[in-house]
Write an enzyme that holds these catalytic residues in place. Structure first.
Site, mmCIF file in Angstrom:
data_model
loop_
_atom_site.group_PDB
_atom_site.id
_atom_site.type_symbol
_atom_site.label_atom_id
_atom_site.label_comp_id
_atom_site.label_asym_id
_atom_site.label_seq_id
_atom_site.Cartn_x
_atom_site.Cartn_y
_atom_site.Cartn_z
ATOM 1 N N CYS A 160 0.826 -1.208 0.000
ATOM 2 C CA CYS A 160 0.000 0.000 0.000
ATOM 3 C C CYS A 160 0.860 1.259 0.000
ATOM 4 O O CYS A 160 1.203 1.799 1.056
ATOM 5 C CB CYS A 160 -0.969 0.039 1.176
ATOM 6 S SG CYS A 160 -2.172 1.383 0.978
ATOM 7 N N CYS A 357 -6.602 2.143 -2.506
ATOM 8 C CA CYS A 357 -5.855 2.645 -1.358
ATOM 9 C C CYS A 357 -6.773 3.561 -0.551
ATOM 10 O O CYS A 357 -7.082 4.672 -0.988
ATOM 11 C CB CYS A 357 -4.621 3.412 -1.841
ATOM 12 S SG CYS A 357 -3.524 3.851 -0.492
#
Length: 420
Positions: A160, A357
């Site tokens: 991420c 995200c």
């Protein structure tokens, strides 16, 4: 050959468990082995919130034995090497296992050695990282009384890519709530050229950066940490700051680039550690030049060995390494495996790089970046059901999605092979 399985899955993380669960939903009689020595399974997306005191760490962990799908054999060993020409792998106890089909879903590992002084700084507690110990990050944020707060990330791919800035926004909000904003000099230093690769999301995040008065330093790659002096050194790769200079003393000397190194003192330093594929993958014949599993970016099938697939963080895909990406990758892998077992072609090439995200921008606020290989913004139509009209803007309902809905879906739906 000691033992043979129809399908071997390396890794009991998100990708491995999801793939096994979905395969067994298609055919409960499949002979599947999951190889992973870990006793615990972590829901790591919540570690951002743990690092800001907004989530209980204990709620992010469950015993692995509770999550291995019924019908799977769980082998509590580590893999040491691949023998793809023999359709087998070797375990750390020397045992060799054979397979008809192999799924590599072993994630990635932190490699602190790639930044000079990082390991020592972590061991001394001079640096915090949500990727290593989010509870300690929360301690550091609470203990900060002013000075330089630096948040940074490495040049390697990481889990991420937005995570290093999420904890920064939460820290800034914490400083604001505790009247520390005027005493805090916050810097976000990243090797990247922009705050985020999707323009509509980047536009929103630059407003957040302005709101918190954050010093944004693109092209800054961390190369060294001096934990005694509390100094972090960055290599500035901005071409504008690295123009060629001629050595005045020698007219024959050609123009050469000048490397720029910048030292910053820190009172708080949060860093995402460099990350790589596990050693046994990186040193195998299955990787691309960058050291990640060499798979087709649309079908997840290995480019050289047709009976091997890879997904999740270990896969060499030009998209963000997230659980959301796995949610879209797993059905493609499962479909292609089922086709191969029916003596058909693995022709499902429908994965187009989807990743997501959840960018928390403060307590109670979030932006949801969903995108594909082309960095196009691809919001889920289901968000309209949550009354979120534009997920590229901050919204309190998206915070609820992050804190309550996504963890529930993860434990109760995704890991059980159900569509989400």
């Amino acid at each position: 050959m000691d033992t043979h399985y129809k399908i071997i899955i390396i890794g009991g993380g998100t990708a491995g468990i999801m793939t096994a669960a979905q395969l067994l939903k298609k055919d409960q009689n499949l002979e599947i082995a999951i190889i992973d020595p870990a006793k615990k399974h972590y829901y790591q997306p919540a570690w951002t919130l743990v690092g800001a005191g907004a989530y209980d760490f204990d709620k992010t962990v469950k015993p692995m034995k509770e999550l291995i799908p019924d019908g799977c054999t769980w082998i509590k060993q580590s893999v040491t090497s691949f023998l793809p020409e023999q359709n087998s792998i070797q375990l750390d106890n020397g045992e060799i296992l054979g397979y008809d089909y192999l799924v590599v879903a072993c994630g990635l590992v932190n490699d602190l050695s790639l930044i000079e002084g990082l390991e020592e700084a972590v061991n001394k507690g001079e640096v915090c990282s949500n990727y290593i110990d989010p509870n300690y990050t929360w301690q550091c944020i609470q203990n900060f009384k002013g000075g330089n707060a630096i948040f940074t990330q490495p040049t390697t791919p990481i889990k991420c890519g937005g995570a290093p800035q999420k904890i920064m926004y939460l820290a800034c909000d914490y400083f604001k709530k505790n009247n520390l904003s005027d005493k805090a000099n916050v810097t976000f230093a990243t090797p990247g050229t922009v705050i985020f690769g999707v323009k509509v999301i980047a536009d929103t995040l630059m407003k957040v950066i302005d709101r918190y008065n954050i010093n944004f330093k693109p092209y800054y790659a961390p190369v060294k940490i001096d934990s005694k002096k509390k100094i972090v050194t960055f290599k500035n790769t901005n071409p504008k700051d690295n123009e060629c200079v001629i050595n005045q003393g020698d007219s024959a000397d050609p123009a050469k680039p000048m490397e720029q190194f910048v030292e910053m003192h820190f009172d708080l330093l949060h860093l995402a550690p460099p990350q790589t594929a596990p050693k046994f993958v990186k040193e195998s014949t299955l990787v691309n030049e960058a050291g990640w599993l060499d798979v087709d970016i649309n079908s997840m099938q290995h480019k050289k060995f047709a009976n091997i697939f890879g997904l999740g963080d270990v896969a060499g895909l030009p998209t963000a390494k997230t659980g959301a990406a796995i949610r879209k990758q797993a059905p493609v892998v499962v479909d292609n495996l089922m086709k191969l077992m029916e003596h058909k072609t693995a022709d499902n090439k429908s994965y187009e790089g989807y990743s997501s995200c959840p960018l928390v921008t403060g307590y109670g606020k979030m932006v949801l970046a969903e995108f594909n290989y082309k960095n196009e913004f691809t919001p889920d139509p289901k968000l309209k059901q949550m009354l979120v009209r534009d997920s590229s803007k901050e919204h309190w309902r998206l915070w609820l999605l992050k804190k309550y809905i996504l963890p529930y879906l993860y434990w109760n739906k995704m890991l059980k092979g159900e569509d989400v």
